[in-house]
Design an enzyme around this catalytic site. Structure first.
Site, PDB file in Angstrom:
ATOM      1  CG  HIS A 273      -0.701  -0.128   2.408  1.00 17.77           C
ATOM      2  ND1 HIS A 273      -1.420   0.792   3.860  1.00 17.77           N
ATOM      3  CD2 HIS A 273       0.546  -0.272   3.044  1.00 17.77           C
ATOM      4  CE1 HIS A 273      -0.580   1.135   4.807  1.00 17.77           C
ATOM      5  NE2 HIS A 273       0.442   0.082   4.501  1.00 17.77           N
ATOM      6  CG  HIS A 274       3.664   1.845   2.457  1.00 21.13           C
ATOM      7  ND1 HIS A 274       2.766   3.260   3.466  1.00 21.13           N
ATOM      8  CD2 HIS A 274       3.993   1.524   3.564  1.00 21.13           C
ATOM      9  CE1 HIS A 274       3.057   3.082   4.747  1.00 21.13           C
ATOM     10  NE2 HIS A 274       3.236   2.019   4.592  1.00 21.13           N
ATOM     11  CB  ALA A 275       4.500   0.651  -3.798  1.00 24.43           C
TER      12      ALA A 275
END
Ligand code: ZN
Length: 732
Positions: free
Chosen positions: A217-219
Site C-alpha cells: 500500500h505504500h508503493a
C-alpha cells in the site's frame, strides 16, 4: 533457504489457475517438496473438484479461499544476509499459514476421506487459491512501465549491488530493502492478490484471504516505498474492474494498516469507482509515511477527500496519536466507515489488512485485539453480498499478526465474532471522528445530519455566545448600570469587546469583587431528525448573576470578566470549533487580567479585593497571582472548578502557595476525576491547589447555588477583619 528454490518454483505446476481446490497444508517441517502448501492433485483421492464446486454452488455453500505461496518468503534483505533483522520478515506469512493450520482452517492431514468430509461439510476448510506471477500488463494498470522495469532489474543485479542499493534505500521516506528474489516475490504477491480478488469477484469463493508479501500500500505508481514494491491491492482492483466490468464496477478498499496507504490513495485520487477508506495514525504528519516532500501531493490528513470525479471517494480517518484501540476502531466503523460504505454500495470489498495496529505491535503502538478485527471483518461482510477479499499488508509482531489473521479468517469462514467489551473512546479520537464527518458531509448524505455549513447561513447570522454576552451586558447595565471597561490595546479590545464590564465609580470603592468566569452553561434538546433546536428546548444556566446581585447589594464594586471558550473571528467558517487549547487560553487570559491589574486595580485604593474564578476561566485567578505580586492586596479567593485543577506557586515567592491555601475556597465538582483516584485525591490537598473542598454538587451552577451562603460568609468575615494582609498571621 537456497536448497528450496527448485522445489518451490515447481509447486503450482499443473494446476488450472482458475480452479479452487482445498488447501492441504502439511506439516511445516516438510518443506523439501512443497513447503507445507502442497496442492493435492493426486487423482487417487477421487475428488471431483468441478463436480463438487457445482454442487456446492447449487447448495449456496461457497468456501472461503486462501492464497499462499512459500516463494514469497524469498524476498529478503540483501544488506543483512540470510537472516534478516528487519520487521518485514519472511516469517510473517509463514506464521499466519501455521496458525491457520493449527486452528483447523486449512486441511492438514492425508485423510483419504477428504472427499467425503467435503461432501458432508464443503466449507469446513479454506480452499486454496494458487498464487501466480502477475503479468506486466496487470501491474501496469497502476504502475509505470519504468517502475516495473526497475523492480524486474533487481533480479539481474549482483548481491553486492543489491546490498549497496538496500543500504541507500533504507533511509527516510523510501524505507525499503531489496534482494535477488524480490522481483519474483513481488510478482507473486501481486498475482496472488489478483487471483484472490478475481475468485471473490467471480463468485467462485464466498470470500478469501491472501497471505502475501511484500506488502503493497505504500508503493506509488512510479516508485517503491515503505517495504512495498508493487501495490498489490490496486492492481487486483483494476484487473477485476477490467475483467468483470458489469459485476465488479465499484470497489471499496478498506485499509486498517496502522500506516496511511499513500500509494492506494494517490492511484485512485480522482477515481469515482474506488472508495478508499483508511484508518491510520497521522499525528500531524509525524507518523510514517508522513508528509511528501512535494506539498502538491496529498498526505494522509482528513481534508484529503479526493479530487475531480473522485471527490468524497477518499476517506482518511487519521488518528491524532498512537495508542488507539478497540473503542476507537469500532467507533470509527460505526460512525464513519459503515455508513459511508453502505451509501457507496460496493460490488466488492478489499481489505488492505495490515495488522500493525494490533495489540503487541511496537511499530504501530496501538491496541486493536483479535476480537475487534473479527467484528470489523464481520461488519464489512454485510456489504457487497459478502464479497470480501482480505490482502495482507503490514504487521510486524509475529504473534499479533497471526492471532489477528486467525480471527479474521474464522470470521470469513462464518464463525460469529467473539463477544467483546468495548472500552470507552479516547476524547481526541472522538473529536477526530466528528471532524472526519464534517469533511465528508458534502459528499455523503449519511454524514450530513448535525453538520452545519456556516457559509450557507447568510449574513444575518450571529454566534450564540455573542448573543448571550450581549444580553448579559444589557441586563447588567439595566440592573447595576454596569458598563464596558475601556481597554486601550486594539487587539485586546477586539478579542474582549463586551467581555469586561464594571460598575460605575469602581476606583472609589472600598470593596471590589473581581469575577472571572466561563460563559453560562447551555443545555439543548435538538430535534432528533434534523438536528435543529427550537429555542423553547434550550436552557441557559448562569450561576454568576446571583453573586453579582449580592455584591451589588453589599456595596461592592464589581468587575465582571467573561472568558469565551474560544474567541471567534469573522473569518471562522467551521461549524464546530473546539475550545481554545490550554496554551492559547492561558496567553489570552494572562494578557487580559494583567492589563486590568496594571492599568486599574493596582492603582486603586481599595481595602478589600476579592477574586472569584468560575469554570475554566479560573485560570485567570492563577495567572494573576503568579504573574503579579498582588497577594498582599487581595482579601480572599473563591473558585468553582469542574475542569483542570490549577496549582498556584511561584519560584520567586515561596510564600505564595501557603498564602493561597489559607486565603482561598476552592470548590471542586463532586464528579471530578481527582476524587476517583487515590493518588490524585492525595495531591489536591497540597497547599498549592488552595483550600480545596469536594462539593456534594455536580456542575458549576449547582455548586454556585449550593455554596453561596458559605461564600458570602467567607467574604463578610474577611471584610470585617479589615486589612487582608493580617489574615495569614491571625489564622496561624
Ligand atoms: Zn503498516
Amino acid at each position: 533457504m537456497e536448497g528450496e528454490d527448485q522445489a518451490m518454483t515447481d509447486a503450482p505446476n499443473g494446476i488450472d489457475e482458475s480452479h479452487v481446490v482445498p488447501v492441504t497444508g502439511r506439516d511445516t517441517g516438510d518443506t523439501s517438496a512443497n513447503n507445507g502448501m502442497h496442492v493435492d492433485t493426486d487423482d487417487s483421492d477421487e475428488c471431483d473438484e468441478d463436480g463438487l464446486m457445482r454442487t456446492m454452488r447449487r447448495r449456496g455453500l461457497l468456501p472461503t479461499g486462501c492464497c499462499y505461496d512459500d516463494r514469497m518468503k524469498l524476498h529478503a534483505n540483501a544488506d543483512f544476509g540470510p537472516s534478516p533483522h528487519h520487521p518485514e520478515d519472511p516469517r510473517r506469512i509463514e506464521e499466519i499459514m501455521e496458525i491457520f493450520r493449527k486452528g483447523g482452517l486449512v486441511y492438514t492431514g492425508y485423510d483419504s476421506n477428504l472427499n467425503e468430509i467435503l461432501q458432508d461439510n464443503p466449507t469446513k476448510y479454506m480452499w486454496r487459491i494458487p498464487a501466480r506471477p502477475a503479468t506486466k500488463q496487470e501491474i501496469c494498470t497502476v504502475h509505470t512501465p519504468r517502475h516495473y522495469d526497475w523492480v524486474q532489474n533487481l533480479s539481474e543485479m549482483s548481491t553486492r549491488d543489491l546490498r549497496v542499493l538496500s543500504h541507500s534505500l533504507d533511509q527516510g521516506r523510501a524505507s525499503l530493502y531489496v534482494g535477488g528474489m524480490s522481483y519474483e516475490a513481488a510478482l507473486l504477491a501481486a498475482g496472488g492478490a489478483v487471483e484472490t480478488c478475481k475468485n471473490v469477484a467471480a463468485g467462485k469463493v464466498k470470500n478469501a484471504f491472501a497471505i502475501i508479501r511484500p506488502p503493497g500500500h505504500h508503493a506509488e505508481y512510479d516508485t517503491p516505498m515503505g517495504f512495498c514494491l508493487f501495490n498489490n491491492v490496486p492492481i487486483a482492483a483494476k484487473v477485476c474492474q477490467n475483467e468483470y466490468p458489469d459485476t465488479c464496477r465499484k470497489i471499496l478498499i478498506l485499509d486498517w494498516d496502522v500506516h496511511h496507504g499513500n500509494g492506494v490513495q494517490n492511484m485512485f485520487y480522482e477515481d469515482p469507482n474506488i472508495l478508499y477508506i483508511s484508518l491510520h495514525v497521522y499525528a500531524n504528519g509525524d507518523f510514517y509515511p508522513g508528509k511528501p516532500d512535494n506539498p502538491m501531493i496529498p498526505d494522509g490528513d482528513i481534508d484529503k477527500v479526493g479530487e475531480g470525479p473522485g471527490r468524497g471517494k477518499n476517506v482518511n480517518i487519521a488518528w491524532p496519536s498512537q495508542g488507539m484501540g478497540d473503542g476507537e476502531y469500532l467507533a470509527a466503523f460505526q460512525k464513519i466507515v459503515m455508513p459511508i460504505a453502505h451509501e457507496f454500495n460496493p460490488d466488492m470489498v478489499i481489505i488492505s489488512a495490515g495488522f500493525d495496529a494490533a495489540d503487541g505491535d511496537e511499530l504501530g503502538g496501538c491496541f486493536v485485539t483479535p476480537p475487534c478485527y473479527a467484528h470489523m471483518t464481520h461488519m464489512l461482510m454485510s456489504l457487497a453480498g459478502g464479497k470480501v477479499a482480505v490482502c495482507l499488508e503490514g504487521g510486524y509482531n509475529l504473534k499479533a499478526i497471526s492471532h489477528s489473521a486467525l480471527a479474521v479468517g474464522r470470521t470469513l469462514m462464518g464463525e460469529p465474532p467473539p463477544k467483546m467489551e468495548i472500552p470507552p473512546i479516547n476524547k481526541e479520537a472522538a473529536k477526530l471522528l466528528v471532524k472526519v464527518q464534517a469533511s465528508q458531509a458534502p459528499y455523503w448524505e449519511c454524514m450530513r445530519p448535525g453538520i452545519i455549513d456556516v457559509r450557507e447561513l447568510g449574513d444575518k447570522t450571529s454566534r450564540l455566545h455573542d448573543v448571550i454576552r450581549g444580553y448579559q451586558r444589557q441586563l447588567l447595565s439595566e440592573k447595576y448600570s454596569m458598563i464596558p471597561l475601556f481597554i486601550q490595546r486594539e487587539v485586546l479590545y477586539k478579542s474582549f469587546e463586551n467581555q469586561v464590564l464594571i460598575t460605575p465609580g469602581l476606583q472609589a470603592k472600598r470593596k471590589i469583587m473581581f469575577i472571572i468566569h466561563d460563559p453560562p452553561e447551555l443545555k439543548v434538546m435538538p430535534d432528533l431528525v434534523d438536528n435543529t433546536v427550537d429555542p423553547h428546548n434550550g436552557f441557559i444556566m448562569d450561576g454568576v448573576l446571583s453573586y453579582i446581585d449580592w455584591a451589588h447589594k453589599n456595596d461592592f464594586g464589581i468587575l465582571d470578566v467573561n472568558i469565551p471558550h474560544y474567541i471567534t473571528h469573522t473569518e471562522d467558517l467551521d461549524a464546530h470549533t473546539p475550545r481554545a487549547d490550554e496554551k492559547t487560553l492561558q496567553r489570552q487570559i494572562q494578557e487580559l487580567v494583567c492589563y486590568i491589574w496594571d492599568n486599574y486595580l493596582q492603582l486603586y485604593d481599595v481595602d478589600d479585593l476579592f477574586l472569584v474564578g468560575v469554570g475554566n476561566a479560573y485560570l485567570g485567578v492563577k495567572v494573576l497571582l503568579t504573574n503579579r505580586d498582588c497577594k498582599g492586596r487581595i482579601a480572599g479567593v473563591v473558585n468553582f472548578v469542574t475542569g483542570n485543577l490549577r496549582p498556584v506557586k511561584s519560584e520567586t515567592d515561596t510564600e505564595l502557595s501557603s498564602w493561597y491555601k489559607q486565603n482561598s475556597l476552592v470548590y471542586v465538582t463532586n464528579d471530578h476525576a481527582c476524587w476517583g483516584d487515590a493518588d490524585l485525591a492525595k495531591k489536591v490537598v497540597k497547599k498549592r491547589f488552595g483550600g480545596v473542598q469536594r462539593s456534594p454538587q455536580v456542575g458549576l451552577n449547582r455548586m454556585m447555588e449550593a455554596h453561596a451562603k458559605e461564600v458570602y460568609q467567607f467574604i463578610d468575615g474577611r471584610v470585617e477583619q479589615g486589612n487582608s494582609g493580617n489574615t495569614t498571621e491571625e489564622e496561624k
